[in-house]
Design an enzyme around this catalytic site. Structure first.
Site, PDB file in Angstrom:
ATOM      1  N   ARG A  45       0.772  -1.270   0.193  1.00  0.00           N
ATOM      2  CA  ARG A  45       0.056   0.067  -0.137  1.00  0.00           C
ATOM      3  C   ARG A  45       0.747   1.377  -0.012  1.00  0.00           C
ATOM      4  NH1 ARG A  45      -3.910  -0.777   5.019  1.00  0.00           N
ATOM      5  NH2 ARG A  45      -4.931   1.120   4.213  1.00  0.00           N
ATOM      6  N   GLN A  63      -9.846   9.672   8.547  1.00  0.00           N
ATOM      7  CA  GLN A  63      -9.404   8.149   8.651  1.00  0.00           C
ATOM      8  C   GLN A  63      -8.318   7.703   7.785  1.00  0.00           C
ATOM      9  OE1 GLN A  63     -13.392   6.128   9.895  1.00  0.00           O
ATOM     10  NE2 GLN A  63     -13.994   7.609   8.590  1.00  0.00           N
ATOM     11  N   ASP A  90      -3.406   8.000   3.811  1.00  0.00           N
ATOM     12  CA  ASP A  90      -2.797   8.595   2.789  1.00  0.00           C
ATOM     13  C   ASP A  90      -2.391   9.905   2.815  1.00  0.00           C
ATOM     14  OD1 ASP A  90      -5.892   8.368   1.255  1.00  0.00           O
ATOM     15  OD2 ASP A  90      -4.811  10.426   1.583  1.00  0.00           O
ATOM     16  N   HIS A 126      -6.163   8.084  12.271  1.00  0.00           N
ATOM     17  CA  HIS A 126      -5.677   6.525  12.055  1.00  0.00           C
ATOM     18  C   HIS A 126      -4.262   6.553  11.638  1.00  0.00           C
ATOM     19  CE1 HIS A 126     -10.199   5.301  11.728  1.00  0.00           C
ATOM     20  NE2 HIS A 126      -9.894   5.435  12.994  1.00  0.00           N
ATOM     21  N   SER A 136     -17.920   4.769   5.521  1.00  0.00           N
ATOM     22  CA  SER A 136     -19.351   4.070   5.604  1.00  0.00           C
ATOM     23  C   SER A 136     -19.797   3.985   6.944  1.00  0.00           C
ATOM     24  CB  SER A 136     -18.704   2.334   5.169  1.00  0.00           C
ATOM     25  OG  SER A 136     -17.801   2.122   6.212  1.00  0.00           O
ATOM     26  N   ASN A 179     -21.606  11.253   0.394  1.00  0.00           N
ATOM     27  CA  ASN A 179     -21.207   9.866   0.231  1.00  0.00           C
ATOM     28  C   ASN A 179     -21.639   9.335  -1.161  1.00  0.00           C
ATOM     29  OD1 ASN A 179     -19.325   8.060   1.486  1.00  0.00           O
ATOM     30  ND2 ASN A 179     -21.057   6.613   1.647  1.00  0.00           N
ATOM     31  N   LEU A 180     -20.944   8.156  -1.642  1.00  0.00           N
ATOM     32  CA  LEU A 180     -21.332   7.607  -2.937  1.00  0.00           C
ATOM     33  C   LEU A 180     -22.833   6.911  -2.775  1.00  0.00           C
ATOM     34  CD1 LEU A 180     -20.370   6.788  -5.724  1.00  0.00           C
ATOM     35  CD2 LEU A 180     -19.729   4.866  -5.182  1.00  0.00           C
TER      36      LEU A 180
HETATM   37  C1  BV8 Z   1     -10.793   1.927  19.528  1.00  0.00           C
HETATM   38  C2  BV8 Z   1      -5.763   2.178   9.844  1.00  0.00           C
HETATM   39  C3  BV8 Z   1     -10.629   2.450  21.695  1.00  0.00           C
HETATM   40  C4  BV8 Z   1      -5.076   0.941   9.094  1.00  0.00           C
HETATM   41  C5  BV8 Z   1      -8.065   1.740  10.600  1.00  0.00           C
HETATM   42  C6  BV8 Z   1     -13.248  -4.882  19.657  1.00  0.00           C
HETATM   43  C7  BV8 Z   1     -11.891  -4.646  20.339  1.00  0.00           C
HETATM   44  C8  BV8 Z   1     -11.364  -3.505  20.093  1.00  0.00           C
HETATM   45  C9  BV8 Z   1     -12.118  -2.562  19.613  1.00  0.00           C
HETATM   46  C10 BV8 Z   1     -13.328  -2.583  18.938  1.00  0.00           C
HETATM   47  C11 BV8 Z   1     -13.886  -4.154  19.064  1.00  0.00           C
HETATM   48  N1  BV8 Z   1     -15.195  -3.939  18.446  1.00  0.00           N
HETATM   49  C12 BV8 Z   1     -15.235  -2.730  17.967  1.00  0.00           C
HETATM   50  C13 BV8 Z   1     -14.305  -2.050  18.057  1.00  0.00           C
HETATM   51  C14 BV8 Z   1     -13.882  -0.656  17.810  1.00  0.00           C
HETATM   52  C15 BV8 Z   1     -13.134  -0.634  16.398  1.00  0.00           C
HETATM   53  C16 BV8 Z   1     -14.076  -0.647  15.188  1.00  0.00           C
HETATM   54  O1  BV8 Z   1     -14.680   0.163  15.082  1.00  0.00           O
HETATM   55  N2  BV8 Z   1     -14.355  -1.960  14.812  1.00  0.00           N
HETATM   56  C17 BV8 Z   1     -15.108  -1.907  13.530  1.00  0.00           C
HETATM   57  C18 BV8 Z   1     -14.916  -2.981  12.613  1.00  0.00           C
HETATM   58  C19 BV8 Z   1     -16.505  -2.190  14.083  1.00  0.00           C
HETATM   59  N3  BV8 Z   1     -12.461   0.429  16.541  1.00  0.00           N
HETATM   60  C20 BV8 Z   1     -11.142   0.397  17.079  1.00  0.00           C
HETATM   61  O2  BV8 Z   1     -10.499  -0.575  17.328  1.00  0.00           O
HETATM   62  C21 BV8 Z   1     -10.661   1.842  16.975  1.00  0.00           C
HETATM   63  N4  BV8 Z   1      -9.891   2.151  18.297  1.00  0.00           N
HETATM   64  O3  BV8 Z   1     -12.075   1.679  19.443  1.00  0.00           O
HETATM   65  O4  BV8 Z   1      -9.852   2.226  20.489  1.00  0.00           O
HETATM   66  C22 BV8 Z   1     -11.253   3.864  21.812  1.00  0.00           C
HETATM   67  C23 BV8 Z   1     -12.548   4.458  21.740  1.00  0.00           C
HETATM   68  C24 BV8 Z   1     -13.045   5.646  21.705  1.00  0.00           C
HETATM   69  C25 BV8 Z   1     -12.040   6.674  21.970  1.00  0.00           C
HETATM   70  C26 BV8 Z   1     -10.840   6.160  22.323  1.00  0.00           C
HETATM   71  C27 BV8 Z   1     -10.315   5.047  22.088  1.00  0.00           C
HETATM   72  C28 BV8 Z   1      -9.347   2.043  16.035  1.00  0.00           C
HETATM   73  C29 BV8 Z   1      -9.892   1.887  14.587  1.00  0.00           C
HETATM   74  C30 BV8 Z   1      -8.905   2.087  13.609  1.00  0.00           C
HETATM   75  C31 BV8 Z   1      -8.649   0.804  12.764  1.00  0.00           C
HETATM   76  N5  BV8 Z   1      -7.736   1.705  11.610  1.00  0.00           N
HETATM   77  N6  BV8 Z   1      -7.231   2.107   9.399  1.00  0.00           N
HETATM   78  C32 BV8 Z   1      -5.133   0.871   7.995  1.00  0.00           C
HETATM   79  O5  BV8 Z   1      -5.893   1.760   7.091  1.00  0.00           O
HETATM   80  O6  BV8 Z   1      -4.729  -0.161   7.445  1.00  0.00           O
HETATM   81  S1  BV8 Z   1      -9.740   1.826  10.003  1.00  0.00           S
HETATM   82  C33 BV8 Z   1     -10.029   1.780   8.525  1.00  0.00           C
HETATM   83  O7  BV8 Z   1     -11.261   1.916   8.390  1.00  0.00           O
HETATM   84  C34 BV8 Z   1      -9.380   2.865   7.867  1.00  0.00           C
HETATM   85  O8  BV8 Z   1      -8.909   4.010   8.615  1.00  0.00           O
HETATM   86  C35 BV8 Z   1     -10.840   3.512   7.221  1.00  0.00           C
HETATM   87  O9  BV8 Z   1     -10.738   4.898   6.717  1.00  0.00           O
HETATM   88  C36 BV8 Z   1     -11.644   3.385   8.170  1.00  0.00           C
HETATM   89  C37 BV8 Z   1     -13.142   3.526   7.878  1.00  0.00           C
HETATM   90  O10 BV8 Z   1     -13.457   2.979   6.725  1.00  0.00           O
HETATM   91  P1  BV8 Z   1     -13.864   4.100   5.556  1.00  0.00           P
HETATM   92  O11 BV8 Z   1     -12.852   5.062   5.598  1.00  0.00           O
HETATM   93  O12 BV8 Z   1     -15.266   4.364   5.900  1.00  0.00           O
HETATM   94  O13 BV8 Z   1     -13.978   2.997   4.341  1.00  0.00           O
HETATM   95  P2  BV8 Z   1     -15.077   2.045   3.866  1.00  0.00           P
HETATM   96  O14 BV8 Z   1     -14.177   1.219   2.842  1.00  0.00           O
HETATM   97  O15 BV8 Z   1     -15.446   1.196   4.731  1.00  0.00           O
HETATM   98  O16 BV8 Z   1     -16.073   3.030   3.020  1.00  0.00           O
HETATM   99  C38 BV8 Z   1     -15.780   3.605   2.062  1.00  0.00           C
HETATM  100  C39 BV8 Z   1     -16.994   4.531   1.776  1.00  0.00           C
HETATM  101  O17 BV8 Z   1     -16.535   5.560   0.620  1.00  0.00           O
HETATM  102  C40 BV8 Z   1     -18.135   3.830   1.251  1.00  0.00           C
HETATM  103  O18 BV8 Z   1     -19.465   4.292   2.084  1.00  0.00           O
HETATM  104  C41 BV8 Z   1     -18.463   4.069  -0.150  1.00  0.00           C
HETATM  105  O19 BV8 Z   1     -19.773   4.126  -0.377  1.00  0.00           O
HETATM  106  C42 BV8 Z   1     -17.846   5.556  -0.372  1.00  0.00           C
HETATM  107  N7  BV8 Z   1     -17.262   5.745  -1.443  1.00  0.00           N
HETATM  108  C43 BV8 Z   1     -16.599   4.617  -2.497  1.00  0.00           C
HETATM  109  N8  BV8 Z   1     -16.267   5.446  -3.652  1.00  0.00           N
HETATM  110  C44 BV8 Z   1     -16.760   6.730  -3.453  1.00  0.00           C
HETATM  111  C45 BV8 Z   1     -17.252   6.892  -1.969  1.00  0.00           C
HETATM  112  N9  BV8 Z   1     -18.002   8.064  -1.862  1.00  0.00           N
HETATM  113  C46 BV8 Z   1     -17.614   9.319  -2.649  1.00  0.00           C
HETATM  114  N10 BV8 Z   1     -17.194   9.289  -3.833  1.00  0.00           N
HETATM  115  C47 BV8 Z   1     -16.431   8.006  -4.153  1.00  0.00           C
HETATM  116  N11 BV8 Z   1     -15.900   7.959  -5.590  1.00  0.00           N
END
Ligand code: BV8
Length: 233
Positions: free
Chosen positions: A58, A90, A93, A108, A177, A201-202
């Site tokens: 990446r 988030q 890049d 992030h 998302s 959003n899309l």
């Molecule tokens: C935390 C970096 C505590 C790495 C990322 C169990 C144990 C521990 C935690 C948890 C748990 N269960 C749940 C959690 C919380 C967890 C979480 O949310 N899990 C999810 C899966 C349920 N979160 C965490 O662990 C976070 N830390 O909670 O610590 C805390 C809490 C509160 C306060 C302090 C501390 C840490 C999360 C960070 C993880 N790291 N990335 C890497 O990139 O490799 S997350 C990763 O997902 C990216 O950062 C990304 O940005 C992010 C979100 O995804 P999106 O950006 O939304 O991308 P996605 O593909 O999903 O969606 C794209 C959207 O764009 C779509 O809607 C699409 O329609 C749209 N789109 C597409 N094309 C277009 C478009 N829109 C417009 N134009 C287009 N052309």
């Protein structure tokens, strides 16, 4: 409406038209990789080589990515809007800063930086990273990792983000998302502050119903148009 304090939240959808893959949906990163294996501290401890390979691919592909019209529009908003604009991304890049955004938080982390797990130093890093890579600061090897926030780790500058949300009068979520917390919960914080909330959003995100205003379409079309409306042009 005249907004003074604006908070913007962006996700992978903002960089999709710059050729950087999103995480979920058609061909998303998490379709071909197990998030638990490549984006958690436990996964890194289990198989650091696999995680380094995932991020090396990446990081190297960043060289071909350029900011798109949506990135430039958000930078123009920051520099043309008379009030405060804070951009929380988030994305890991560097396209927002390359487009000119300065009031920016990478909650992030950043793919083009490497972190030493021993001394805590963070370095600009555009090449491949390996377990054997020595930290330029402390010289130790075996501790270097991508300077990104994995699942289960604390996102960056959360206090500053929550403070900005508590005083904002406009919150705009773009290209996400709404599945990853705490970012997906920011709209709730903004509503609690009495802010106007907008989703660009899309397609409707998981949190779409929490937004007062929604606009759907490709970011390179709807974001510049929305910014021009905000700036009263
Ligand atoms: C935390 C970096 C505590 C790495 C990322 C169990 C144990 C521990 C935690 C948890 C748990 N269960 C749940 C959690 C919380 C967890 C979480 O949310 N899990 C999810 C899966 C349920 N979160 C965490 O662990 C976070 N830390 O909670 O610590 C805390 C809490 C509160 C306060 C302090 C501390 C840490 C999360 C960070 C993880 N790291 N990335 C890497 O990139 O490799 S997350 C990763 O997902 C990216 O950062 C990304 O940005 C992010 C979100 O995804 P999106 O950006 O939304 O991308 P996605 O593909 O999903 O969606 C794209 C959207 O764009 C779509 O809607 C699409 O329609 C749209 N789109 C597409 N094309 C277009 C478009 N829109 C417009 N134009 C287009 N052309």
């Amino acid at each position: 409406m005249a907004s003074d304090q604006i908070v913007l939240l962006t996700g992978a959808g903002l960089s999709a038209e710059s050729g950087i893959g999103t995480f979920r949906g058609q061909g998303g990163l998490w379709e071909n990789h197990d998030l638990e294996e490549v984006a958690t501290p436990e996964g890194f401890a289990r198989n650091p080589t696999k995680v380094h390979e995932f991020y090396n691919k990446r990081r190297v592909s960043l060289a071909d990515a350029r900011p798109n019209a949506a990135h430039f529009a958000l930078a123009k908003l920051e520099h043309s809007h008379p009030g405060d604009v804070l951009l929380v991304t988030q994305n890991i890049d560097p396209l927002h800063e390359e487009a000119g955004s300065e009031s920016l938080i990478h909650m992030h982390g950043e793919l083009a930086r490497a972190l030493c797990g021993s001394c805590g130093a963070s370095h600009v890093w555009t090449e491949n990273l390996f377990l054997t890579t020595h930290c330029p600061a402390c010289g130790k090897s075996g501790y270097m990792r991508p300077d990104v926030v994995w699942f289960g780790e604390m996102p960056r500058q959360m206090e500053r983000i929550y403070e900005a949300l508590a005083r904002c009068d406009l919150f705009v979520s773009i290209g996400t998302s709404g599945t990853v917390y705490p970012a997906a919960g920011f709209v709730e914080e903004a509503r609690r502050a009495g802010a106007h909330t907008v989703e660009l959003n899309l397609e409707p995100s998981e949190g779409a119903s929490q937004f007062i205003e929604t606009l759907y379409g490709p970011a390179t079309e709807i974001v510049p148009a929305y910014v021009e409306t905000l700036l009263g042009n």
